[in-house]
Write an enzyme that holds these catalytic residues in place. Structure first.
Site, PDB file in Angstrom:
ATOM      1  N   SER A 140       0.678  -1.021   0.031  1.00 13.20           N
ATOM      2  CA  SER A 140       0.059   0.090  -0.004  1.00 13.20           C
ATOM      3  C   SER A 140       0.977   1.191   0.037  1.00 13.20           C
ATOM      4  O   SER A 140       2.021   1.226   0.502  1.00 13.20           O
ATOM      5  CB  SER A 140      -0.872   0.051   1.247  1.00 13.20           C
ATOM      6  OG  SER A 140      -1.712   1.264   1.376  1.00 13.20           O
ATOM      7  N   TYR A 153      -1.537  -0.417  10.296  1.00  7.89           N
ATOM      8  CA  TYR A 153      -1.797  -0.445   8.936  1.00  7.89           C
ATOM      9  C   TYR A 153      -0.234  -0.244   8.136  1.00  7.89           C
ATOM     10  O   TYR A 153       0.347  -0.835   7.466  1.00  7.89           O
ATOM     11  CB  TYR A 153      -2.947   0.107   8.460  1.00  7.89           C
ATOM     12  CG  TYR A 153      -3.140  -0.153   6.958  1.00  7.89           C
ATOM     13  CD1 TYR A 153      -3.470  -1.577   6.605  1.00  7.89           C
ATOM     14  CD2 TYR A 153      -2.967   0.832   6.088  1.00  7.89           C
ATOM     15  CE1 TYR A 153      -3.744  -1.876   5.329  1.00  7.89           C
ATOM     16  CE2 TYR A 153      -3.305   0.003   4.730  1.00  7.89           C
ATOM     17  CZ  TYR A 153      -3.641  -0.743   4.474  1.00  7.89           C
ATOM     18  OH  TYR A 153      -3.644  -1.394   3.072  1.00  7.89           O
TER      19      TYR A 153
END
Length: 270
Positions: A140, A153
């Protein structure tokens, strides 16, 4: 020579499902793994995908034995895949001052990091023996710089990027490619709950098309869409004081249990 085979985790929705459809359109056989196998089967039925060309495997990537067993079952039933895409993961906002969020950290790393390595594990030996194959880790752009309230995350995705880089060096001489793809924002019902702007938002099908071409080309790393790659590089170059001021007051990602629920399966990254 038989059709090529793609093994994809997190294939019950979002990015995983879009990738499965793109590979099917390209004439590949599918091996799809997820916790919600009923949703995969219902989707495959709606798309009229021949069951003989679409193996479905129940697996929770947060449980090492579960996803390893799914990979082994795939090999026994369909053979060694040509491409393995470790897509499954979760995104949850955290506050390190809260004791319960330490458990969120542990679960998130178990899914996004250990689960990714466990997804690859059963295929590495057979791919090395065969002398070919591609392992794809879904990272990501959030792994490039840490965002407030998003520490678990962001750090997990930074680890995905570094891990895949390490694995690429290990397997380079054995004919096995390792590709890292870092999505930006993908338009899904879950990302629509985000409380902050999502620049360069993409549809899952558009992402899948670009990801498919990236994997086919054997590129080692790519941010999709490319515009988010430029943004990420610029953010990486910013001095810390400037970056901190830029992020000051930015809405944080929902914590677990906060409305709406903070846990998000990997439908739209970042």
């Amino acid at each position: 020579m038989g059709r090529p085979l793609a093994f994809i985790t997190g294939a019950s929705s979002g990015i995983g499902q879009a990738l499965a459809w793109r590979y099917h359109q390209a004439g590949w056989d599918l091996a799809l793994a997820a916790r919600r196998t009923g949703e995969i089967q219902a989707w495959a039925g709606r798309q009229r995908i021949d069951a003989a060309r679409c193996g479905v495997y129940a697996a929770d990537v947060a449980q090492v034995d579960s996803i390893v067993s799914a990979g082994q079952a795939c090999i026994a039933r369909q053979g060694v895949p040509d491409v393995v895409i470790a897509n499954a993961g979760i995104s949850i906002g955290v506050d390190t001052a809260m004791r319960e969020d330490l458990d969120v950290f542990a679960r998130l790393y178990a899914t996004n990091n250990v689960g990714l390595a466990a997804t690859f594990h059963p295929f590495i030996g057979p791919m090395v023996q065969r002398g070919s194959g591609t392992l794809v880790g879904i990272g990501s752009v959030a792994g490039i710089r840490g965002l407030p309230g998003h520490g678990a995350y962001c750090s997990s995705k930074a680890a995905v990027i570094s891990y895949c880089e390490s694995l690429r060096g290990e397997l380079r001489t054995h004919g096995v490619k390792v590709v890292t793809i870092s999505p930006g924002y993908i338009d899904t019902p879950l990302t629509r709950e985000n409380r902050y702007p999502m620049p360069f938002l993409m549809q899952p099908q558009a992402f899948a098309e670009r990801a498919f071409r990236t994997i086919e080309a054997g590129r080692s790393y790519r941010v999709i869409p490319w515009q988010m790659g430029v943004v990420a590089k610029l953010l990486r170059l910013l001095p810390n004081p400037v970056f901190d001021r830029l992020l000051a007051g930015r809405p944080r990602k929902h914590r677990q249990g906060s409305p709406p629920d903070g846990e998000r399966r990997h439908d739209g990254r970042a």
